[in-house]
Write a protein that holds these residues in place. Structure first.
Motif, PDB file in Angstrom:
ATOM      1  N   GLY A  29       0.671  -1.131   0.069  1.00 43.70           N
ATOM      2  CA  GLY A  29      -0.062  -0.024  -0.050  1.00 43.70           C
ATOM      3  C   GLY A  29       0.732   1.332  -0.011  1.00 43.70           C
ATOM      4  N   ARG A  30       2.211   1.052  -0.015  1.00 47.22           N
ATOM      5  CA  ARG A  30       2.994   2.437  -0.108  1.00 47.22           C
ATOM      6  C   ARG A  30       3.006   2.866  -1.491  1.00 47.22           C
ATOM      7  NH1 ARG A  30       7.858   2.809   0.690  1.00 47.22           N
ATOM      8  NH2 ARG A  30       8.542   0.404   0.333  1.00 47.22           N
ATOM      9  N   ASP A  31       3.302   4.444  -1.402  1.00 46.92           N
ATOM     10  CA  ASP A  31       3.544   5.069  -2.862  1.00 46.92           C
ATOM     11  C   ASP A  31       4.792   5.604  -2.951  1.00 46.92           C
ATOM     12  OD1 ASP A  31       3.012   7.099  -1.211  1.00 46.92           O
ATOM     13  OD2 ASP A  31       1.668   8.077  -2.415  1.00 46.92           O
ATOM     14  N   HIS A  32       5.041   6.269  -4.057  1.00 44.77           N
ATOM     15  CA  HIS A  32       6.589   6.655  -4.217  1.00 44.77           C
ATOM     16  C   HIS A  32       6.244   8.032  -5.012  1.00 44.77           C
ATOM     17  CE1 HIS A  32       7.585   5.381  -8.118  1.00 44.77           C
ATOM     18  NE2 HIS A  32       6.537   4.364  -7.932  1.00 44.77           N
ATOM     19  N   GLY A  33       7.245   9.076  -4.727  1.00 44.95           N
ATOM     20  CA  GLY A  33       6.976  10.208  -5.600  1.00 44.95           C
ATOM     21  C   GLY A  33       8.330  11.240  -5.427  1.00 44.95           C
ATOM     22  N   ASN A  34       8.265  12.317  -5.838  1.00 49.20           N
ATOM     23  CA  ASN A  34       9.243  13.382  -5.699  1.00 49.20           C
ATOM     24  C   ASN A  34       9.677  13.785  -4.293  1.00 49.20           C
ATOM     25  OD1 ASN A  34      10.220  16.510  -5.622  1.00 49.20           O
ATOM     26  ND2 ASN A  34      10.532  15.877  -7.790  1.00 49.20           N
ATOM     27  N   THR A  35      10.846  13.850  -3.941  1.00 50.74           N
ATOM     28  CA  THR A  35      11.532  13.911  -2.477  1.00 50.74           C
ATOM     29  C   THR A  35      12.178  15.332  -2.427  1.00 50.74           C
ATOM     30  OG1 THR A  35      13.433  12.796  -3.022  1.00 50.74           O
ATOM     31  CG2 THR A  35      11.552  11.405  -2.034  1.00 50.74           C
ATOM     32  N   PHE A  36      12.022  16.237  -3.481  1.00 48.04           N
ATOM     33  CA  PHE A  36      12.820  17.253  -3.395  1.00 48.04           C
ATOM     34  C   PHE A  36      12.344  18.270  -2.043  1.00 48.04           C
ATOM     35  CE2 PHE A  36      13.850  21.684  -5.034  1.00 48.04           C
ATOM     36  CZ  PHE A  36      15.222  21.522  -4.960  1.00 48.04           C
ATOM     37  N   ASP A  37      11.126  18.457  -2.103  1.00 51.49           N
ATOM     38  CA  ASP A  37      10.532  19.347  -0.976  1.00 51.49           C
ATOM     39  C   ASP A  37      10.996  18.908   0.433  1.00 51.49           C
ATOM     40  OD1 ASP A  37       9.427  21.198  -2.950  1.00 51.49           O
ATOM     41  OD2 ASP A  37       7.240  20.445  -2.403  1.00 51.49           O
ATOM     42  N   MET A  38      11.075  17.546   0.639  1.00 53.89           N
ATOM     43  CA  MET A  38      11.487  17.015   1.753  1.00 53.89           C
ATOM     44  C   MET A  38      13.012  17.347   2.072  1.00 53.89           C
ATOM     45  SD  MET A  38       9.718  13.238   1.849  1.00 53.89           S
ATOM     46  CE  MET A  38       8.492  12.957   0.587  1.00 53.89           C
TER      47      MET A  38
END
Length: 244
Positions: A92-101
């Protein structure tokens, strides 16, 4: 002694590796003299913000496996995480852009130092790997995690609203990783003399800490004509007075 850790919130081995390193650091006799800095490394720096997708199909496509095999791989990762006392959702996990983190992590370091940055990266890892709500493309979720780490929520929200805030710091970290030869994460650099690649066992981190500590170079003091005495100086008891 300084330890710099290049990592990405989307990297499960970074999550596990941080726990293993901290286990070694906790047992290190000179723990209080170790400065830890979390550096930025995006696994997918060209990914646009807002592009999110489930993890299992991504793994299957990227590594040429079936989704059943991808689930088995995630379960093995979950077992490794559990061995370090970490919660890891294998479904159930997703993934995406981490730049803001990464931008927020630089903000945390600037306003709150090492402790604030460490609290925030811990909160981000936990939110991504152990909790149901996504951390991707959700500024309010990231703002809440920043506040949970002890940062001012309004200030964090302002950072997220300005895409240029701390962007240069993230890119500088990524350039430096390339210069150091880091093409994957986690990557640990100790006093710019020793590197540890990957989520090694805690014993390896213990050895690296001991070796880096032992290799610290003592200061060589330069004096006039090779004399042992120093020049005129001021100290806690006052300043030397020139004598005739």
């Amino acid at each position: 002694m300084r330890v710099e850790i290049w990592s990405d919130i989307a990297c499960p081995w970074c999550y596990v590796g941080k726990a293993r390193f901290e286990k070694a650091l906790e047992a290190f006799p000179h723990q209080g003299a170790v400065e830890v800095i979390h550096r930025s490394f995006e696994l997918d720096p060209n990914r646009p913000k807002g592009d999110t997708a489930p993890v299992i199909p991504m793994l299957a496509q990227k590594y040429g496996m079936t989704e059943a095999q991808a689930r088995e791989a995630e379960q093995r990762l979950g077992d490794n995480a559990a061995a370090e006392g970490l919660t890891y959702r294998t479904e159930g996990r997703d993934h995406g852009n981490t730049f803001d983190m990464h931008r927020l992590l630089h903000f945390a370091r600037e306003v709150g130092g090492q402790d604030a940055q460490d609290r925030l990266i811990g909160a981000l890892y936990r939110a991504n790997f152990a909790e149901e709500r996504s951390v991707f493309d959700d500024d309010e979720r990231l703002t809440a995690l920043a506040a949970e780490a002890g940062l001012d929520a309004d200030a964090a929200r302002e950072v997220l609203a300005d895409p240029t805030a701390y962007a240069d710091a993230v890119r500088a970290d990524e350039r430096e990783a390339a210069e150091l030869g880091a093409n994957g994460v986690p990557f640990f650099v100790l006093d710019r003399k020793f590197g540890v690649s990957g989520a090694q066992p805690a014993e390896v981190f213990s050895q690296a800490l001991e070796q880096a500590w032992a290799a610290r170079s003592p200061l060589t003091v330069i004096t006039q004509d090779g004399a042992d005495a120093g020049g005129d100086a001021c100290g806690p008891d006052g300043c030397e007075v020139p004598r005739g």
